[in-house]
Design a protein around this motif. Structure first.
Motif, PDB file in Angstrom:
ATOM      1  N   LYS A 185       0.828  -1.220   0.000  1.00  0.00           N
ATOM      2  CA  LYS A 185       0.000   0.000   0.000  1.00  0.00           C
ATOM      3  C   LYS A 185       0.854   1.258   0.000  1.00  0.00           C
ATOM      4  O   LYS A 185       0.583   2.232   0.717  1.00  0.00           O
ATOM      5  CB  LYS A 185      -0.968  -0.008   1.188  1.00  0.00           C
ATOM      6  N   GLN A 186       1.889   1.236  -0.832  1.00  0.00           N
ATOM      7  CA  GLN A 186       2.775   2.383  -0.960  1.00  0.00           C
ATOM      8  C   GLN A 186       2.656   3.046  -2.336  1.00  0.00           C
ATOM      9  O   GLN A 186       3.559   3.780  -2.760  1.00  0.00           O
ATOM     10  CB  GLN A 186       4.225   1.961  -0.699  1.00  0.00           C
TER      11      GLN A 186
ATOM     12  N   PHE B  82       0.286   5.713  -4.026  1.00  0.00           N
ATOM     13  CA  PHE B  82      -0.683   6.696  -3.570  1.00  0.00           C
ATOM     14  C   PHE B  82      -1.268   7.456  -4.754  1.00  0.00           C
ATOM     15  O   PHE B  82      -0.539   8.073  -5.531  1.00  0.00           O
ATOM     16  CB  PHE B  82      -0.028   7.676  -2.598  1.00  0.00           C
TER      17      PHE B  82
ATOM     18  N   LYS C  80       8.006   3.364  -3.340  1.00  0.00           N
ATOM     19  CA  LYS C  80       6.815   4.200  -3.149  1.00  0.00           C
ATOM     20  C   LYS C  80       6.564   4.988  -4.432  1.00  0.00           C
ATOM     21  O   LYS C  80       7.507   5.435  -5.095  1.00  0.00           O
ATOM     22  CB  LYS C  80       7.025   5.148  -1.977  1.00  0.00           C
TER      23      LYS C  80
ATOM     24  N   ILE D  44       3.915   8.189  -5.836  1.00  0.00           N
ATOM     25  CA  ILE D  44       2.922   9.187  -5.466  1.00  0.00           C
ATOM     26  C   ILE D  44       2.477   9.925  -6.718  1.00  0.00           C
ATOM     27  O   ILE D  44       3.305  10.472  -7.456  1.00  0.00           O
ATOM     28  CB  ILE D  44       3.492  10.200  -4.453  1.00  0.00           C
TER      29      ILE D  44
ATOM     30  N   LEU E  76      -2.330  14.517  -5.497  1.00  0.00           N
ATOM     31  CA  LEU E  76      -1.946  15.145  -4.236  1.00  0.00           C
ATOM     32  C   LEU E  76      -2.182  16.649  -4.272  1.00  0.00           C
ATOM     33  O   LEU E  76      -2.566  17.259  -3.261  1.00  0.00           O
ATOM     34  CB  LEU E  76      -0.477  14.846  -3.929  1.00  0.00           C
TER      35      LEU E  76
ATOM     36  N   LEU F 299       2.587   9.698   4.142  1.00  0.00           N
ATOM     37  CA  LEU F 299       1.318   9.447   3.480  1.00  0.00           C
ATOM     38  C   LEU F 299       0.788   8.093   3.927  1.00  0.00           C
ATOM     39  O   LEU F 299       1.502   7.092   3.890  1.00  0.00           O
ATOM     40  CB  LEU F 299       1.474   9.466   1.962  1.00  0.00           C
TER      41      LEU F 299
ATOM     42  N   LEU G 290      -2.823   7.380   3.121  1.00  0.00           N
ATOM     43  CA  LEU G 290      -3.862   7.080   2.142  1.00  0.00           C
ATOM     44  C   LEU G 290      -4.053   8.287   1.234  1.00  0.00           C
ATOM     45  O   LEU G 290      -4.049   9.428   1.701  1.00  0.00           O
ATOM     46  CB  LEU G 290      -5.188   6.751   2.848  1.00  0.00           C
ATOM     47  N   LEU G 291      -4.206   8.042  -0.067  1.00  0.00           N
ATOM     48  CA  LEU G 291      -4.540   9.092  -1.027  1.00  0.00           C
ATOM     49  C   LEU G 291      -5.535   8.533  -2.023  1.00  0.00           C
ATOM     50  O   LEU G 291      -5.211   7.689  -2.842  1.00  0.00           O
ATOM     51  CB  LEU G 291      -3.281   9.604  -1.749  1.00  0.00           C
ATOM     52  N   ARG G 292      -6.773   9.008  -1.908  1.00  0.00           N
ATOM     53  CA  ARG G 292      -7.850   8.627  -2.811  1.00  0.00           C
ATOM     54  C   ARG G 292      -8.434   9.890  -3.426  1.00  0.00           C
ATOM     55  O   ARG G 292      -8.105  10.996  -2.991  1.00  0.00           O
ATOM     56  CB  ARG G 292      -8.919   7.834  -2.058  1.00  0.00           C
TER      57      ARG G 292
ATOM     58  N   LEU H  51      -7.471  12.203   1.904  1.00  0.00           N
ATOM     59  CA  LEU H  51      -6.034  12.192   2.181  1.00  0.00           C
ATOM     60  C   LEU H  51      -5.858  11.911   3.670  1.00  0.00           C
ATOM     61  O   LEU H  51      -6.516  12.532   4.507  1.00  0.00           O
ATOM     62  CB  LEU H  51      -5.406  13.542   1.835  1.00  0.00           C
TER      63      LEU H  51
END
Length: 240
Positions: free
Chosen positions: A71-72, A74, A97, A99, A104, A217, A219-221, A225
């Protein structure tokens, strides 16, 4: 289509990036050698990320299966989005990771409630007694949630959300007070962590950092955040 847009479109397999200048709208931390930036290209999936780092070179491929399982990853990786990829220290072709910076970069908010104001001439017990005697209708009118947060923008800029509330002198006349607002003005990534910085201008107009907060971080959906500041986990909703 501008020349740069055409070059990026060809390099990314014929798709025009969401932001034609996306390769240049984020300042990389010069001390962070593990994180690289670029545009997501055709071929990105749950196993690999294809990243265009420079319009004069071919895209690079990074394996992200382990990062996905842990889960890295995002955000929702889309062709043309600006990505930050944190490379594995032992295997430069593997990402620890990923992102999505276009996900973001948004306005993230949370609600705060006031707490009982502390006064030197009133003990905590007396203040609670006064609060208990206060009519419910008056309490309801005073215990109003406020919206705090920040807008993460291109070029590492931040606009605080909630500053207008801070200038209300009438706040000092109530038995309640709201928590101080973090007035972030700059943001950056380092090692996949989000660093938010408060700044001030000196007498000649130079921008100087005052303090910084570092967050992991979680969670980013599209609409959510979640950040971890040390032992504190804070959730935000996206404000359109």
């Amino acid at each position: 289509m501008p020349i740069m847009g055409m070059a990026l479109a060809v390099a990314c397999g014929g798709h025009q990036p969401a932001a034609e200048a996306g390769l240049y709208d984020f300042a990389q931390d010069s001390t962070d050698a593990t994180t690289i930036y670029g545009l997501a290209c055709d071929g990105c999936n749950d196993t690999i990320v294809v990243l265009l780092r420079n319009i004069e070179s071919d895209p690079d491929t990074f394996y992200i299966l382990d990062a996905s399982r842990q889960k890295q990853v995002f955000g929702h990786l889309r062709i043309g989005d600006m990505l930050a990829v944190v490379r594995n220290a032992d295997d430069s072709a593997r990402a620890d990771k990923v992102i999505d910076l276009d996900d973001l970069k948004a306005t993230w908010c949370y609600e705060v409630l006031p707490t009982l104001r502390k006064r030197a001439d009133v003990s905590e017990a007396d203040a609670k007694q006064l609060l208990a005697k206060m009519p419910e209708s008056l309490k309801d009118s005073l215990l109003v949630p406020r919206e705090y947060g920040f807008q993460l923008k291109s070029e590492n800029k931040v606009t605080p959300v909630g500053m207008s509330y801070q200038s209300k002198t009438s706040d000092e006349e109530t038995p309640f007070e709201y928590p101080p607002l973090k007035r972030y003005r700059q943001w950056r990534l380092k090692g996949g962590q989000l660093i938010l910085t408060e700044t001030m201008r000196d007498s000649v107009g130079n921008i100087l950092p005052v303090s910084s907060d570092t967050a992991d971080l979680v969670l980013l959906r599209p609409d959510t955040l979640v950040l971890r500041f040390g032992d504190e986990v804070k959730g935000y909703y996206k404000k359109e």
